[in-house]
Design a protein around this motif. Structure first.
Motif, mmCIF file in Angstrom:
data_model
loop_
_atom_site.group_PDB
_atom_site.id
_atom_site.type_symbol
_atom_site.label_atom_id
_atom_site.label_comp_id
_atom_site.label_asym_id
_atom_site.label_seq_id
_atom_site.Cartn_x
_atom_site.Cartn_y
_atom_site.Cartn_z
ATOM 1 N N PRO A 147 0.800 -1.235 0.000
ATOM 2 C CA PRO A 147 0.000 0.000 0.000
ATOM 3 C C PRO A 147 0.828 1.277 0.000
ATOM 4 N N SER A 148 2.109 1.196 0.355
ATOM 5 C CA SER A 148 2.929 2.406 0.423
ATOM 6 C C SER A 148 3.924 2.522 -0.720
ATOM 7 N N ALA A 149 3.830 1.638 -1.713
ATOM 8 C CA ALA A 149 4.770 1.685 -2.834
ATOM 9 C C ALA A 149 4.626 3.001 -3.594
ATOM 10 N N PRO A 150 5.726 3.641 -3.975
ATOM 11 C CA PRO A 150 5.640 4.929 -4.679
ATOM 12 C C PRO A 150 5.120 4.785 -6.100
ATOM 13 N N CYS A 151 4.644 5.878 -6.640
ATOM 14 C CA CYS A 151 4.078 5.917 -7.990
ATOM 15 C C CYS A 151 5.133 5.548 -9.029
ATOM 16 N N LEU A 152 4.725 4.797 -10.055
ATOM 17 C CA LEU A 152 5.653 4.394 -11.108
ATOM 18 C C LEU A 152 6.171 5.580 -11.917
ATOM 19 N N LEU A 153 5.458 6.698 -11.898
ATOM 20 C CA LEU A 153 5.861 7.842 -12.710
ATOM 21 C C LEU A 153 7.226 8.391 -12.321
ATOM 22 N N LEU A 154 7.675 8.101 -11.113
ATOM 23 C CA LEU A 154 8.968 8.628 -10.697
ATOM 24 C C LEU A 154 10.112 8.044 -11.530
ATOM 25 N N HIS A 155 9.856 6.941 -12.242
ATOM 26 C CA HIS A 155 10.880 6.346 -13.102
ATOM 27 C C HIS A 155 11.051 7.109 -14.411
ATOM 28 N N PHE A 156 10.073 7.987 -14.761
ATOM 29 C CA PHE A 156 10.012 8.534 -16.123
ATOM 30 C C PHE A 156 10.157 10.053 -16.132
ATOM 31 N N PRO A 157 11.319 10.581 -15.816
ATOM 32 C CA PRO A 157 11.477 12.045 -15.768
ATOM 33 C C PRO A 157 11.378 12.714 -17.131
ATOM 34 N N LEU A 158 11.507 11.944 -18.229
ATOM 35 C CA LEU A 158 11.448 12.525 -19.568
ATOM 36 C C LEU A 158 10.129 12.220 -20.277
ATOM 37 N N LEU A 159 9.139 11.707 -19.542
ATOM 38 C CA LEU A 159 7.855 11.351 -20.138
ATOM 39 C C LEU A 159 7.185 12.574 -20.766
ATOM 40 N N GLU A 160 6.712 12.410 -22.033
ATOM 41 C CA GLU A 160 6.050 13.492 -22.749
ATOM 42 C C GLU A 160 4.579 13.200 -23.031
ATOM 43 N N LYS A 161 4.248 11.897 -23.237
ATOM 44 C CA LYS A 161 2.872 11.533 -23.614
ATOM 45 C C LYS A 161 2.380 10.397 -22.724
ATOM 46 N N TRP A 162 1.147 10.539 -22.259
ATOM 47 C CA TRP A 162 0.562 9.512 -21.401
ATOM 48 C C TRP A 162 -0.855 9.215 -21.889
ATOM 49 N N HIS A 163 -1.087 7.945 -22.271
ATOM 50 C CA HIS A 163 -2.427 7.488 -22.618
ATOM 51 C C HIS A 163 -3.025 6.843 -21.381
ATOM 52 N N LEU A 164 -3.976 7.525 -20.757
ATOM 53 C CA LEU A 164 -4.652 7.034 -19.555
ATOM 54 C C LEU A 164 -5.819 6.158 -19.986
ATOM 55 N N THR A 165 -5.607 4.851 -20.019
ATOM 56 C CA THR A 165 -6.632 3.947 -20.537
ATOM 57 C C THR A 165 -7.843 3.846 -19.627
ATOM 58 N N SER A 166 -7.672 4.112 -18.346
ATOM 59 C CA SER A 166 -8.777 4.080 -17.382
ATOM 60 C C SER A 166 -8.431 5.003 -16.227
ATOM 61 N N LEU A 167 -9.470 5.509 -15.580
ATOM 62 C CA LEU A 167 -9.252 6.403 -14.434
ATOM 63 C C LEU A 167 -9.735 5.787 -13.134
ATOM 64 N N ALA A 168 -9.929 4.476 -13.118
ATOM 65 C CA ALA A 168 -10.363 3.798 -11.901
ATOM 66 C C ALA A 168 -9.287 3.918 -10.820
ATOM 67 N N GLN A 169 -9.735 4.070 -9.589
ATOM 68 C CA GLN A 169 -8.806 4.175 -8.462
ATOM 69 C C GLN A 169 -8.152 2.822 -8.198
ATOM 70 N N PRO A 170 -6.911 2.801 -7.698
ATOM 71 C CA PRO A 170 -6.277 1.530 -7.337
ATOM 72 C C PRO A 170 -7.033 0.851 -6.209
ATOM 73 N N ASN A 171 -6.934 -0.476 -6.147
ATOM 74 C CA ASN A 171 -7.700 -1.205 -5.137
ATOM 75 C C ASN A 171 -7.009 -1.243 -3.785
#
Length: 465
Positions: free
Chosen positions: A247-271
């Motif tokens: 439950p305390s694992a950090p967001c995966l986005l921290l791996h991608f400092p150069l990310l330019e485009k994000w396709h959000l396939t769903s907006l459901a909250q994590p379980n």
């Protein structure tokens, strides 16, 4: 008489570019026939005939190919699709099948299958740029059930098979240097393994994650934050490591400092946690993120993300069903940076035109507007002048242009008027017609190049030249 090299180059049948263009209209059987014509034709058509092996369509035929044939043509195999059984890998088990660029692989728990797959990846480690790994969804399709199935688990060596060290003269590439695109579906892997995959893929540009469990985060294990990834396809819950035991694992986005485009396939909250959308700032992890595609109809979540979580967006794509006052406000909050707005699907609300007009009035830097399901009312458009004078591409429809002939006539009139000098040259046109009013409206966009009004794209610069 023998042709000299100069004379031969003037023969259309000896021009590689001509043959390559012709090959695009031929099927595989024709390609196989062409490679028997002569040596030059062999070099042009053999790569096309053997380029792709799809085991869903031609497994039986390819498994019958003898070793001597693979010895001659195996090096042309560039794409292998739907590898799912031991016999599929055995069919590719030849030293000359070593230049595969793209592979789509069904993952399973068979140890021999994985071992032979590792051999195939090792032979092609200097050429592979695209990898797709997927598993069948569990029954029932839950993360808990997925966790319990060993065949869902993947580790770094499954992707980056062992290969000779760099001091070995047979080695022609370093670990992961060619991989540009990776797709994982219904896969489980550790957080350390996920971090290592990114570290071993310095050229990785595209990553697709679908129902992937990234597990067992340990604060003592350093995470790789130097990925050059620019495009991510993953749902909102996915980036939060949807694992109830972490439950305390950090967001995966921290791996991608150069990310330019994000396709959000769903907006459901994590379980495994509740995320407060009012207190997130994705720019702290991905400061270059400027293009977002929403693959969801959740209007409230989209509005909250646009207002609170993204900064200085340049491009936004969302469903027409989500166009409401709240999403229009979210788009307007990026009015100083937005250059592209695309709506997909059918518009549902009768107020879509009014909401869009407000957006177009305030987003002054907009260059691309695409809303193909919207039928604009000319009178409404004329009342609320659009502020985006730098518009370059427009894709909408207008009431009154109901047939392809009407649309074609309007666009031709626009092209002729543009060539004749713009708004001043519309005086001779019938002011009461819908097409003239549309032309007069569109002429205010001096940089407009591409227009679609319901049939096909018109390049105004080319048409008016």
């Amino acid at each position: 008489m023998q042709l000299s090299p100069d004379n031969r180059s003037n023969n259309p049948l000896d021009l590689t570019k001509i043959r390559v263009r012709v090959s695009s209209f031929l099927g595989r059987e024709d390609h196989l026939s062409c490679i028997r014509v002569c040596r030059d034709w062999f070099h042009d058509f053999a790569p096309l005939a053997w380029h792709t092996v799809d085991f869903d369509k031609e497994a039986a035929a390819f498994k019958k190919v003898p070793p001597e044939v693979l010895n001659k043509y195996g090096g042309f195999v560039s794409q292998t699709l739907n590898i799912s059984t031991l016999s599929h890998i055995q069919a590719l088990q030849h030293v000359k099948v070593n230049s595969i660029v793209a592979m789509k692989i069904h993952f399973n728990g068979n140890c021999l299958y994985r071992s032979m797959l590792s051999d195939l990846l090792r032979r092609s480690h200097g050429s592979i740029t695209s990898l797709t790994f997927w598993c069948h969804p569990p029954e029932p399709n839950t993360f808990e059930k997925q966790r319990s199935g060993a065949y869902h688990y993947i580790h770094v060596n499954d992707i980056f098979a062992p290969f000779p060290s760099s001091t070995d003269p047979r080695s022609n590439a370093s670990l992961g240097t060619r991989l540009k695109s990776l797709s994982l579906t219904h896969i489980c892997l550790t957080r350390e393994g996920f971090s290592s995959i990114l570290q071993y893929s310095p050229l990785l540009d595209e990553l697709t994650l679908d129902r992937v469990m990234v597990m067992y985060h340990k604060p003592g294990i350093p995470l790789y934050t130097g990925s050059a990834l620019r495009y991510l396809s993953a749902d909102f819950a996915q980036v939060w490591c949807n694992d109830s035991l972490d439950p305390s694992a950090p967001c995966l986005l921290l791996h991608f400092p150069l990310l330019e485009k994000w396709h959000l396939t769903s907006l459901a909250q994590p379980n495994n946690r509740t995320i407060d959308l009012k207190n997130l700032d994705f720019s702290s992890w991905c400061p270059l993120l400027q293009t977002v595609t929403f693959g969801s109809d959740d209007t409230d979540a989209i509005s909250a993300l646009l207002l609170n979580n993204f900064k200085d967006l340049k491009s936004c794509t969302l469903s027409a069903k989500t166009l409401a006052m709240s999403t229009a406000l979210g788009l307007v909050s990026h009015m100083d940076s937005l250059t592209t707005i695309r709506f997909t699907g059918e518009a549902q609300e009768a107020t879509s035109m009014q909401l869009l007009s407000v957006t177009m009035k305030l987003c002054r830097n907009l260059q691309v507007l695409s809303f193909e399901s919207l039928v604009c009312d000319v009178e409404t458009v004329e009342k609320i002048r659009w502020g985006c004078k730098g518009l370059r591409e427009l894709r909408v429809r207008f009431q009154g242009l109901d047939t392809p002939e009407d649309i074609d006539g309007c666009l031709k009139k626009l092209c002729v008027t543009t060539r004749s000098g713009g708004i001043g040259s519309t005086r001779h046109l019938d002011k009461d017609t819908i097409s003239t009013r549309i032309v007069q409206h569109l002429l205010q966009f001096k940089q407009l190049r591409t227009v679609w009004l319901g049939t096909k794209d018109y390049d105004l610069h080319r048409s008016s030249a």
